[in-house]
Write an enzyme that holds these catalytic residues in place. Structure first.
Site, PDB file in Angstrom:
ATOM      1  CB  ILE A  68      -0.877  -0.020   1.190  1.00  8.63           C
ATOM      2  CG1 ILE A  68      -2.064  -1.061   0.869  1.00  8.63           C
ATOM      3  CG2 ILE A  68      -1.701   1.352   1.003  1.00  8.63           C
ATOM      4  CD1 ILE A  68      -2.832  -1.483   2.280  1.00  8.63           C
ATOM      5  CB  ALA A 113       4.954   2.510   0.718  1.00 13.30           C
ATOM      6  CE  LYS A 114       5.358  -1.373   8.011  1.00 18.60           C
ATOM      7  NZ  LYS A 114       6.416  -0.524   8.754  1.00 18.60           N
ATOM      8  N   GLY A 115       4.253  -3.065   3.252  1.00 23.47           N
ATOM      9  CA  GLY A 115       3.739  -4.051   2.676  1.00 23.47           C
ATOM     10  C   GLY A 115       3.702  -5.315   3.585  1.00 23.47           C
ATOM     11  CG  ASP A 154       7.727  -3.810   9.849  1.00 21.65           C
ATOM     12  OD1 ASP A 154       8.087  -2.660  10.163  1.00 21.65           O
ATOM     13  OD2 ASP A 154       6.708  -4.480  10.246  1.00 21.65           O
TER      14      ASP A 154
END
Ligand code: GLU
Length: 424
Positions: A68, A113-115, A154
């Site tokens: 995202i 952003a992050k996934g 992460d």
């Protein structure tokens, strides 16, 4: 993603709605145009992917993943990828929003952003983990890149996983793309300072706060929830600065050592046993009572949502430094404020990791590697400057540090959004 209407029916903590309300409150505090605030709130792009993985037994198992991109007004998207069995779209959306704010708070030229992939990586063999990572990387490859969106480690992802992502994207593009991910090993464009950078940033924020409060470090006692990538180096860094660490928790349970933990001995014990439990001379404490251990500073350094109203009400410390992302619920934060507990929020406290990522990326796209001393010097300066700026705004705005930090981030994103205008 969930809307407020859903929240009414669900009635439980939703991390995405928490981020929405934090950004909206910051907009009100700053007197921003509500239309502009809505542009900042809405994620720019949400990608959901199905990931078929050939398992070692010959069968195929399906997994779901997301990437995202929340906001790119200030630069390409930036943020980690987590592998965890509880990952869902709302959580990744919330974390992507946190990244937009975090990058703005430390004033580095990125959006957020992050996934994530919903998977318990401890249940996969190394070969399965590699196939899952490569297929996920392939699926998100169209929207990532050094000038678009740059993933990083992460929860449950590391230098090896970053290497597989870098390799997969490089194979697809037909040339080497070291700048597509950060947190890589040294041999392929990583940096010495990346590991431990989040913990160093947490340490810098802790000592800066104590300095502003005129509290001598040697009178403090710290408890740390989590003994992983962030928690383990943190025990070392804090004790090196004369701050006593009296409690540590990991997934198996918690330990309490009132006179202070020997960082090197705990690291040795953990390397041998895989847990902090059973550490010589420590009292074992049930996980649910961890935050009641007598202490002056509590550092959540594991999963989100752990400081709820009950924990906030019963915790012993009067300072919280948020090393984890999103550790405090909305209700938890209200209780902390009411009890006068000072919280340094995640978007400031744990930003050392993404600052290190910025330096790694800058070197990769420049094709010029810096000396480690320069890297560390710039990391310390960026974190100190960010803390001092938030502290100054905290005095001016007269709101808690959390609201101040979010306002600092939102203010900078708003400025970039306005100056760029609205396309078309
Ligand atoms: N996962 C880390 C964070 O939440 C680092 C992100 C990055 O370096 O891009 O801040």
């Amino acid at each position: 993603m969930v809307t407020r209407q859903d929240e009414v029916t669900q009635g439980e903590f939703n991390p995405w709605l928490r981020v929405v309300s934090l950004i909206e409150s910051a907009g009100k505090l700053l007197g921003l145009d509500p239309d502009l605030v809505q542009r900042i709130v809405a994620p720019e792009r949400v990608l959901e992917v199905s990931i078929p993985v050939r398992m070692d037994n010959g069968g195929v198992q399906m997994f779901t993943g997301w990437r995202i991109q929340h906001d790119t007004a200030r630069g390409p998207g930036k943020g980690g990828i987590r592998f965890h069995q509880t990952v869902n779209e709302d959580e990744i959306a919330a974390l992507s929003g946190d990244m937009s704010i975090k990058c703005a708070v430390v004033n580095i030229p990125y959006g957020g952003a992050k996934g994530g992939v919903r998977v318990d990586p401890t249940k996969l063999s190394r070969a399965e983990l590699e196939r899952l990572t490569r297929r996920y990387a392939f699926s998100i490859a169209p929207i990532i890149g050094a000038d678009r969106d740059i993933p990083a480690p992460d929860i449950n992802t590391d230098t090896q996983i970053m290497s597989w992502i870098m390799d997969t994207v490089s194979m697809l593009r037909g040339y080497n793309t070291p700048g597509v991910v950060t947190g890589k090993p040294l041999s392929i464009g990583g940096t010495l300072g990346h590991a431990g950078a989040t913990s160093l940033g947490v340490t810098i924020c802790t000592t800066a706060l104590l300095r502003h409060l005129n509290r001598p470090a040697d009178l403090e006692s710290v408890i740390i929830q989590g003994y992983g990538k962030v928690g383990a180096p943190l025990v070392k860094f804090l004790t090196e600065r004369g701050i006593r660490v009296v409690g540590v928790a990991d997934v198996r349970g918690a330990i309490h050592v009132p006179e202070g933990i020997d960082a090197a001995k705990l690291a040795e014990h953990f390397a041998a046993t895989g847990t902090v439990m059973g550490f010589a001379g420590a009292t074992e404490v049930p996980s649910e009572d961890f935050f009641t251990i007598p202490s002056t500073i509590a550092i959540p350094a594991a999963l989100g949502g752990v400081i709820d109203a009950h924990v906030a009400e019963t915790m012993s410390a009067n300072i919280i430094i948020e090393a984890a992302n999103g550790p405090t619920t909305g209700e938890g934060a209200e209780v902390l404020n009411r009890r006068g507990i000072i919280a340094v929020p995640d978007v400031l406290a744990n930003a050392g990791g993404v600052v290190a990522s910025y330096f790694e990326w800058a070197q990769d796209i420049q094709g010029y590697m810096w000396e480690t001393d320069l890297f560390m010097q710039r990391l310390e300066k960026t974190m100190n400057d960010a803390f001092e700026h938030v502290w100054k705004r905290h005095q001016e705005l007269q709101v808690p540090l959390r609201e101040t930090a979010i306002a600092v981030g939102v203010e900078r994103i708003a400025e970039a959004t306005e100056v760029r205008g609205l396309f078309p």
